[in-house]
Design an enzyme around this catalytic site. Structure first.
Site, PDB file in Angstrom:
ATOM      1  CE  LYS A 185      -0.249  -0.474   5.047  1.00 52.68           C
ATOM      2  NZ  LYS A 185      -1.139  -1.103   6.090  1.00 52.68           N
ATOM      3  CE1 TYR A 197      13.976  30.911   6.081  1.00 55.74           C
ATOM      4  CE2 TYR A 197      13.812  28.650   5.456  1.00 55.74           C
ATOM      5  CZ  TYR A 197      13.798  29.892   5.047  1.00 55.74           C
ATOM      6  OH  TYR A 197      13.478  30.303   3.587  1.00 55.74           O
TER       7      TYR A 197
END
Ligand code: PLP
Length: 363
Positions: free
Chosen positions: A35, A258
């Site tokens: 899956k 950042y």
């Protein structure tokens, strides 16, 4: 130069891991769970690499149809089942097997009039043995089983359930779930299925007739708190890698990235790697998360951004722009990176984005 971020997939390692699962299963049939694009590895490529799988497990109809359209002929089981009557047409037409986990699904199945009269289906009936996500309660399960048998539309019925905690040795919930499933299903003349990867390793009593390994096929350790013993030799199938695209020296006390989330303790050499959360590298990876450059480790310095990460190269003076960097895979277990990022290997593998190209090697 195109963007160097790439997921290298070794199909031979997936075959090795399937063989390990097969051996552990002690003769049970093996459903290879593919899956979510085979946990990020590409469902069609993985299915083609495992022609000997007794079945493939996927979540939904779209995943099953992708396999059928690619010419995969092995049995395919929809682990999530289908939800409305129209979908039963596709189940019939593409010869799919279905999990039925709810009364609503059972009702649509019983209401469906097959295009071909006399057409019968393979149905996997799911018991909620304690995970409380999908499945029938024990009394509803017995009623549903009876209705399916009496419907005349079931060619074969497999009784199944799913563990909540098999990734931990000696969880009492695992014992309780197994006892409830066995007590509800054993001796009724139908094949049984319960084990995922973790239970395949930790719980031989749960192997029954069908095992359903997923994560282990891709080489990640399904156990959360334990290393695997040497006889269970899983090989990582995906190596996520990229390159160093910039290197600079910065003075002690300066920050990187950042939000100033990492500060150089002294003069430092900082490398910039072309990988970021836009490629599927986890944004929550902590300072100190390892990357591999050649056979040496460097560590994440500062926040992961969309396109880049920064790593501290202060102890690796020899590395330079253009060097390959492994984010996880061979030499650096994805579980380790997941652990530094507050998540699990499953999420990292399934989260690799299409901006990082996939390259298959098959040797
Ligand atoms: C995903 C899934 C599996 C495979 O689980 P792993 O932990 O990846 O081995 C097995 N059974 C069901 C019902 C699943 O949804």
């Amino acid at each position: 130069m195109s963007r160097p971020a790439q997921a290298l997939i070794k199909l031979a390692n997936i075959r090795n891991n399937f063989a390990v699962a097969k051996k552990l299963s002690g003769g049970a049939s093996v459903m290879a769970v593919i899956k979510a694009k085979a946990y990020g590895h590409g469902a069609v490529a993985v299915a083609r690499a495992l022609p000997e799988a007794d079945a493939f497990g996927v979540t939904c109809l779209a995943e099953a149809l992708e396999l059928r359209e690619a010419g995969i002929t092995n049995p395919i089981v929809l682990l999530g089942g289908v939800f409305d009557v129209s979908e039963w047409r596709d189940v019939e037409h593409f010869d799919l097997q279905m999990v039925i986990h709810s009364q609503q699904q059972l009702d649509t199945f019983l209401a469906h009039r097959p295009d071909q009269a006399e057409r019968q289906f393979v149905v996997w009936l799911k018991l909620d043995s304690g995970m409380h996500r999908l499945g029938f309660s024990p009394s509803a399960f017995s009623r549903a089983r009876r209705l399916l048998i009496d419907s005349g539309k079931v060619q074969e019925l497999v009784l199944m359930s799913h563990f909540a905690c098999a990734d931990e040795y000696s969880s009492s919930l695992t014992d309780d779930q197994l006892a409830l499933f066995a007590g509800t299903s054993k001796g009724l003349g139908q094949p049984l299925s319960m084990a995922n990867s973790a239970a395949l390793i930790t719980c031989p009593d749960s192997h029954f007739d069908w095992v359903r390994p997923g994560i282990m096929l891709y080489g990640a350790n399904p156990l959360t708190k334990q290393a695997l013993t040497e006889d269970i030799s899983l090989l990582p199938a995906m190596t996520l890698r990229s390159r160093l695209v910039a290197v600079r020296d910065i003075p002690g006390g300066d920050s990187v990235g950042y939000g100033e989330q990492w500060r150089a303790p002294g003069a430092a050499r900082i490398g910039t790697v072309a990988i970021g959360y836009g490629d599927g590298y986890p944004r929550h990876a902590a300072n100190g998360t390892p990357v591999l450059i050649g056979d040496k480790r460097a560590t994440l310095a500062g926040r992961v951004s969309m396109d880049y990460i920064s790593v501290d190269l202060s102890r690796l003076p020899e590395v330079q722009i253009g060097d390959d960097v492994v984010l996880w895979g061979e030499g650096l277990p994805v579980e380790e990176v997941a652990g530094m990022s507050g998540t699990i290997a499953y999420e990292l593998l399934t989260g690799v984005r299409s901006r990082a190209s996939i390259r298959y090697v098959d040797d």
